[in-house]
Design a protein around this motif. Structure first.
Motif, PDB file in Angstrom:
ATOM      1  N   MET A 219       0.818  -1.212   0.000  1.00  0.00           N
ATOM      2  CA  MET A 219       0.000   0.000   0.000  1.00  0.00           C
ATOM      3  C   MET A 219       0.850   1.260   0.000  1.00  0.00           C
ATOM      4  SD  MET A 219      -1.698   0.426   3.803  1.00  0.00           S
ATOM      5  CE  MET A 219      -2.686  -1.043   3.681  1.00  0.00           C
ATOM      6  N   GLY A 220       2.070   1.198   0.543  1.00  0.00           N
ATOM      7  CA  GLY A 220       2.930   2.373   0.574  1.00  0.00           C
ATOM      8  C   GLY A 220       2.438   3.402   1.574  1.00  0.00           C
ATOM      9  N   ASP A 221       3.169   4.511   1.658  1.00  0.00           N
ATOM     10  CA  ASP A 221       2.800   5.585   2.587  1.00  0.00           C
ATOM     11  C   ASP A 221       1.458   6.207   2.230  1.00  0.00           C
ATOM     12  OD1 ASP A 221       5.204   5.065   3.731  1.00  0.00           O
ATOM     13  OD2 ASP A 221       6.087   7.027   3.376  1.00  0.00           O
ATOM     14  N   VAL A 222       1.118   6.205   0.941  1.00  0.00           N
ATOM     15  CA  VAL A 222      -0.150   6.807   0.525  1.00  0.00           C
ATOM     16  C   VAL A 222      -1.328   6.098   1.186  1.00  0.00           C
ATOM     17  CG1 VAL A 222      -0.323   5.360  -1.556  1.00  0.00           C
ATOM     18  CG2 VAL A 222      -1.550   7.528  -1.445  1.00  0.00           C
ATOM     19  N   GLY A 223      -1.198   4.783   1.391  1.00  0.00           N
ATOM     20  CA  GLY A 223      -2.282   4.032   2.002  1.00  0.00           C
ATOM     21  C   GLY A 223      -2.194   3.973   3.510  1.00  0.00           C
ATOM     22  N   SER A 224      -0.997   3.698   4.037  1.00  0.00           N
ATOM     23  CA  SER A 224      -0.858   3.547   5.487  1.00  0.00           C
ATOM     24  C   SER A 224      -1.118   4.867   6.214  1.00  0.00           C
ATOM     25  CB  SER A 224       0.534   3.015   5.834  1.00  0.00           C
ATOM     26  OG  SER A 224       1.548   3.885   5.385  1.00  0.00           O
ATOM     27  N   GLY A 225      -0.552   5.967   5.713  1.00  0.00           N
ATOM     28  CA  GLY A 225      -0.797   7.260   6.335  1.00  0.00           C
ATOM     29  C   GLY A 225      -2.261   7.651   6.271  1.00  0.00           C
ATOM     30  N   PHE A 226      -2.901   7.364   5.138  1.00  0.00           N
ATOM     31  CA  PHE A 226      -4.317   7.686   4.957  1.00  0.00           C
ATOM     32  C   PHE A 226      -5.182   6.912   5.949  1.00  0.00           C
ATOM     33  CE2 PHE A 226      -8.416   7.097   2.683  1.00  0.00           C
ATOM     34  CZ  PHE A 226      -8.767   8.427   2.499  1.00  0.00           C
ATOM     35  N   LEU A 227      -4.900   5.620   6.118  1.00  0.00           N
ATOM     36  CA  LEU A 227      -5.680   4.821   7.071  1.00  0.00           C
ATOM     37  C   LEU A 227      -5.477   5.314   8.494  1.00  0.00           C
ATOM     38  CD1 LEU A 227      -5.182   1.206   5.660  1.00  0.00           C
ATOM     39  CD2 LEU A 227      -7.308   2.529   5.706  1.00  0.00           C
ATOM     40  N   GLY A 228      -4.219   5.618   8.856  1.00  0.00           N
ATOM     41  CA  GLY A 228      -3.970   6.142  10.192  1.00  0.00           C
ATOM     42  C   GLY A 228      -4.715   7.443  10.432  1.00  0.00           C
ATOM     43  N   TYR A 229      -4.717   8.308   9.416  1.00  0.00           N
ATOM     44  CA  TYR A 229      -5.448   9.569   9.515  1.00  0.00           C
ATOM     45  C   TYR A 229      -6.940   9.317   9.730  1.00  0.00           C
ATOM     46  CZ  TYR A 229      -8.165  13.540   7.990  1.00  0.00           C
ATOM     47  OH  TYR A 229      -9.118  14.528   7.930  1.00  0.00           O
ATOM     48  N   LEU A 230      -7.511   8.415   8.945  1.00  0.00           N
ATOM     49  CA  LEU A 230      -8.947   8.142   9.058  1.00  0.00           C
ATOM     50  C   LEU A 230      -9.308   7.641  10.445  1.00  0.00           C
ATOM     51  CD1 LEU A 230      -9.829   6.461   5.630  1.00  0.00           C
ATOM     52  CD2 LEU A 230     -10.345   8.793   6.386  1.00  0.00           C
ATOM     53  N   PHE A 231      -8.504   6.757  11.008  1.00  0.00           N
ATOM     54  CA  PHE A 231      -8.811   6.260  12.348  1.00  0.00           C
ATOM     55  C   PHE A 231      -8.737   7.386  13.377  1.00  0.00           C
ATOM     56  CE2 PHE A 231      -7.788   1.902  10.716  1.00  0.00           C
ATOM     57  CZ  PHE A 231      -9.013   1.336  11.038  1.00  0.00           C
ATOM     58  N   GLY A 232      -7.733   8.248  13.246  1.00  0.00           N
ATOM     59  CA  GLY A 232      -7.642   9.378  14.166  1.00  0.00           C
ATOM     60  C   GLY A 232      -8.814  10.323  14.032  1.00  0.00           C
ATOM     61  N   ALA A 233      -9.204  10.623  12.790  1.00  0.00           N
ATOM     62  CA  ALA A 233     -10.317  11.543  12.553  1.00  0.00           C
ATOM     63  C   ALA A 233     -11.644  10.949  13.005  1.00  0.00           C
ATOM     64  CB  ALA A 233     -10.378  11.903  11.065  1.00  0.00           C
ATOM     65  N   LEU A 234     -11.871   9.667  12.723  1.00  0.00           N
ATOM     66  CA  LEU A 234     -13.118   9.030  13.138  1.00  0.00           C
ATOM     67  C   LEU A 234     -13.199   8.905  14.658  1.00  0.00           C
ATOM     68  CD1 LEU A 234     -13.490   6.243  10.420  1.00  0.00           C
ATOM     69  CD2 LEU A 234     -14.837   8.341  10.649  1.00  0.00           C
ATOM     70  N   ALA A 235     -12.047   8.716  15.309  1.00  0.00           N
ATOM     71  CA  ALA A 235     -12.042   8.677  16.777  1.00  0.00           C
ATOM     72  C   ALA A 235     -12.494  10.015  17.346  1.00  0.00           C
ATOM     73  CB  ALA A 235     -10.644   8.325  17.281  1.00  0.00           C
ATOM     74  N   LEU A 236     -12.017  11.106  16.747  1.00  0.00           N
ATOM     75  CA  LEU A 236     -12.443  12.432  17.195  1.00  0.00           C
ATOM     76  C   LEU A 236     -13.932  12.630  16.936  1.00  0.00           C
ATOM     77  CD1 LEU A 236     -11.979  15.291  18.233  1.00  0.00           C
ATOM     78  CD2 LEU A 236     -11.211  15.925  15.929  1.00  0.00           C
ATOM     79  N   ALA A 237     -14.394  12.229  15.759  1.00  0.00           N
ATOM     80  CA  ALA A 237     -15.814  12.369  15.435  1.00  0.00           C
ATOM     81  C   ALA A 237     -16.672  11.537  16.381  1.00  0.00           C
ATOM     82  CB  ALA A 237     -16.058  11.957  13.983  1.00  0.00           C
ATOM     83  N   GLY A 238     -16.195  10.322  16.719  1.00  0.00           N
ATOM     84  CA  GLY A 238     -16.933   9.474  17.648  1.00  0.00           C
ATOM     85  C   GLY A 238     -16.972  10.059  19.048  1.00  0.00           C
ATOM     86  N   GLU A 239     -15.881  10.721  19.432  1.00  0.00           N
ATOM     87  CA  GLU A 239     -15.834  11.402  20.727  1.00  0.00           C
ATOM     88  C   GLU A 239     -16.822  12.562  20.761  1.00  0.00           C
ATOM     89  OE1 GLU A 239     -14.896  12.142  24.543  1.00  0.00           O
ATOM     90  OE2 GLU A 239     -13.892  10.556  23.420  1.00  0.00           O
ATOM     91  N   ARG A 240     -16.863  13.314  19.679  1.00  0.00           N
ATOM     92  CA  ARG A 240     -17.743  14.486  19.622  1.00  0.00           C
ATOM     93  C   ARG A 240     -19.220  14.090  19.650  1.00  0.00           C
ATOM     94  NH1 ARG A 240     -16.872  19.221  21.002  1.00  0.00           N
ATOM     95  NH2 ARG A 240     -18.062  20.166  19.302  1.00  0.00           N
ATOM     96  N   SER A 241     -19.554  12.995  18.951  1.00  0.00           N
ATOM     97  CA  SER A 241     -20.957  12.581  18.902  1.00  0.00           C
ATOM     98  C   SER A 241     -21.363  11.766  20.116  1.00  0.00           C
ATOM     99  CB  SER A 241     -21.215  11.757  17.632  1.00  0.00           C
ATOM    100  OG  SER A 241     -20.636  10.463  17.739  1.00  0.00           O
ATOM    101  N   GLY A 242     -20.375  11.201  20.823  1.00  0.00           N
ATOM    102  CA  GLY A 242     -20.669  10.357  21.970  1.00  0.00           C
ATOM    103  C   GLY A 242     -21.021   8.936  21.598  1.00  0.00           C
ATOM    104  N   ALA A 243     -20.986   8.614  20.315  1.00  0.00           N
ATOM    105  CA  ALA A 243     -21.392   7.288  19.868  1.00  0.00           C
ATOM    106  C   ALA A 243     -20.339   6.229  20.149  1.00  0.00           C
ATOM    107  CB  ALA A 243     -21.698   7.316  18.367  1.00  0.00           C
ATOM    108  N   LEU A 244     -19.066   6.575  19.957  1.00  0.00           N
ATOM    109  CA  LEU A 244     -17.959   5.653  20.219  1.00  0.00           C
ATOM    110  C   LEU A 244     -16.760   6.502  20.634  1.00  0.00           C
ATOM    111  CD1 LEU A 244     -17.312   2.625  20.136  1.00  0.00           C
ATOM    112  CD2 LEU A 244     -16.357   2.960  17.855  1.00  0.00           C
TER     113      LEU A 244
END
Length: 350
Positions: A219-244
Motif C-alpha cells: 500500500m505504501g505511505d499513501v495508504g498507510s498514512g491515509f488509514l492512520g489519519y482516518l482512524f484518528g479523525a473518526l475517533a475524534l468524530a466518535g468522541e464528539r458525537s458520543g457514539a464511540l
C-alpha cells in the motif's frame, strides 16, 4: 435505541456500503499495480526490509480513491453531514498526497510531519475541537488543550500506522478488523459514522487480497498514512458525537498503538534515530525469528478481535472502560515483553 425496522435498514446500508467499497478497491488495486510496474514505483528490498522480492508499491491509492469517492457519494445522497465530508475529504487528501509523493521519491521528514499537522489541525477545526474526553462513566474537561491533544493524536495515528505497515497484510487486515467492529458498534448509535467506518473496512478488504502474503503489491505511505489519519479523525468524530468515544477507538487499535509506542519510546531512550528505518517492532522481530507474514498478521487480527469484544462490552456498560483499558494494556505490554525477552533485542537491529 432505534426501532427494529430502522435498525435493520441501517445495518443493510452499512453492509452495502462496505461491499461496494471492497469491490471498487479490489478493481482499483490491480490498476494501481499496473501503474506502479509501468512507472517503476517499486519497493526494492534492503537490509531493513521484511520482504525479499522487489514489489510494486503505492497500491494504497486504491484505498484512498474507494473511500473518498464513496464518501462523496454518501454526501450527495445526504447520508453523511457536510462537516465530516469537508474534514475527512481535505485532510485525508493532503495526507494521501504527501504519502504518494514519498512513495515515488523521498519527501523530507520535516515536510511530511508539517503536512500531517496541517491535516490534523484542519480536521480538529472542522469537527469543533475536543473540549471534553469521555473515559467510561466520567468526563474530563480539556478546553482548548483538548484541540492540541487531538491534533497530536491524529498526527501520531498517521505515523504509527505507517510504522506498522511492515509485513504483508498487517495494515490492511487491521483496518478491516478494527473498522469493521467499529461499524457494527456505531450502526445503532451514529449511522453516518457507521457508514464511514464501513467504507474504511470495505476499502481495506478490497486491497487485502493483493497484499496478503506473498504480497503482489504494497500500500505504501499513501495508504498507510491515509488509514492512520482516518482512524484518528473518526475517533475524534466518535468522541464528539458520543457514539464511540476516542478511548474505545484506541482500544480497538491497541495492538498497533502498543507496538508502535513502546518501540518509539524505547528507541528514543537509547538515543537512536527514532525516525530512521529499523526492524525493532514486535511484529518484525516475530518474522525475523521464523514466523511467516501470514501467521504474524493472523495473530494480530485475532488480538484485534478480542479487543473488539472488550470494546463491545464497554459500549454496553461504560463503567467497564477503565478495567478494559487496564487489562488490554497489561496483556499487550506483557506480550511485547515476552517477544523481546524470548527473541532478544539484537534481533531488532539485524
Amino acid at each position: 435505541m432505534v426501532s427494529h425496522e430502522r435498525g435493520s435498514g441501517v445495518t443493510g446500508r452499512v453492509l452495502a456500503v462496505g461491499l461496494g467499497a471492497a469491490v471498487a478497491a479490489w478493481i482499483l488495486t490491480w490498476g494501481a499495480r499496473r501503474y506502479a510496474l509501468s512507472h517503476a514505483v517499486i519497493d526494492v528490498p534492503n537490509p531493513r526490509s521484511s520482504h525479499q522480492v522487489p514489489t510494486p508499491r503505492g497500491g494504497g491509492l486504491a484505498i484512498v480513491a474507494a473511500f473518498l469517492c464513496g464518501m462523496l457519494g454518501l454526501r450527495i445522497a445526504g447520508l453523511v453531514p457536510a462537516d465530516l465530508t469537508f474534514a475527512l475529504g481535505a485532510g485525508g487528501a493532503l495526507v494521501a498526497l504527501v504519502g504518494w509523493q514519498d512513495d515515488r521519491g523521498e519527501v523530507p521528514a520535516r515536510w511530511r510531519l508539517a503536512a500531517h499537522l496541517v491535516a490534523a489541525a484542519w480536521t480538529v477545526w472542522w469537527l469543533g475541537g475536543m473540549p471534553t474526553l469521555v473515559i467510561g462513566a466520567g468526563t474530563v474537561h480539556l478546553g482548548l488543550g483538548g484541540a492540541v491533544l487531538a491534533i497530536l493524536t491524529i498526527t501520531w495515528a498517521i505515523n504509527l500506522y505507517n510504522f506498522m505497515d511492515g509485513i504483508d497484510g498487517i495494515a490492511a487486515g487491521e483496518a478491516l478488523m478494527a473498522a469493521g467492529v467499529a461499524a457494527v458498534l456505531l450502526a445503532p448509535r451514529d449511522p453516518p459514522l457507521a457508514l464511514l467506518a464501513a467504507l474504511v473496512a470495505g476499502s481495506a478488504a478490497g486491497f487485502l487480497p493483493g497484499n496478503w502474503a506473498p504480497a503482489r503489491i504494497f500500500m505504501g505511505d499513501v495508504g498507510s498514512g491515509f488509514l492512520g489519519y482516518l482512524f484518528g479523525a473518526l475517533a475524534l468524530a466518535g468522541e464528539r458525537s458520543g457514539a464511540l468515544p476516542a478511548v474505545l477507538w484506541i482500544l480497538l487499535l491497541g495492538v498497533f498503538f502498543m507496538d508502535a509506542t513502546i518501540t518509539l519510546v524505547t528507541r528514543m531512550a537509547r538515543g537512536e534515530r527514532w525516525y530512521a528505518a529499523h526492524r525493532s517492532h514486535a511484529y518484525q522481530r516475530s518474522v525475523q525469528r521464523g514466523w511467516s507474514h501470514a501467521r504474524v498478521t493472523g495473530c494480530t487480527l485475532v488480538l484485534t478481535a478480542l479487543l473488539g469484544l472488550l470494546a463491545w462490552r464497554c459500549v454496553a456498560d461504560p463503567r467497564r472502560v477503565p478495567l478494559a483499558l487496564a487489562a488490554a494494556t497489561v496483556m499487550l505490554a506483557a506480550l511485547y515483553g515476552w517477544i523481546v525477552t524470548r527473541w532478544g533485542r539484537k534481533a531488532g537491529r539485524a
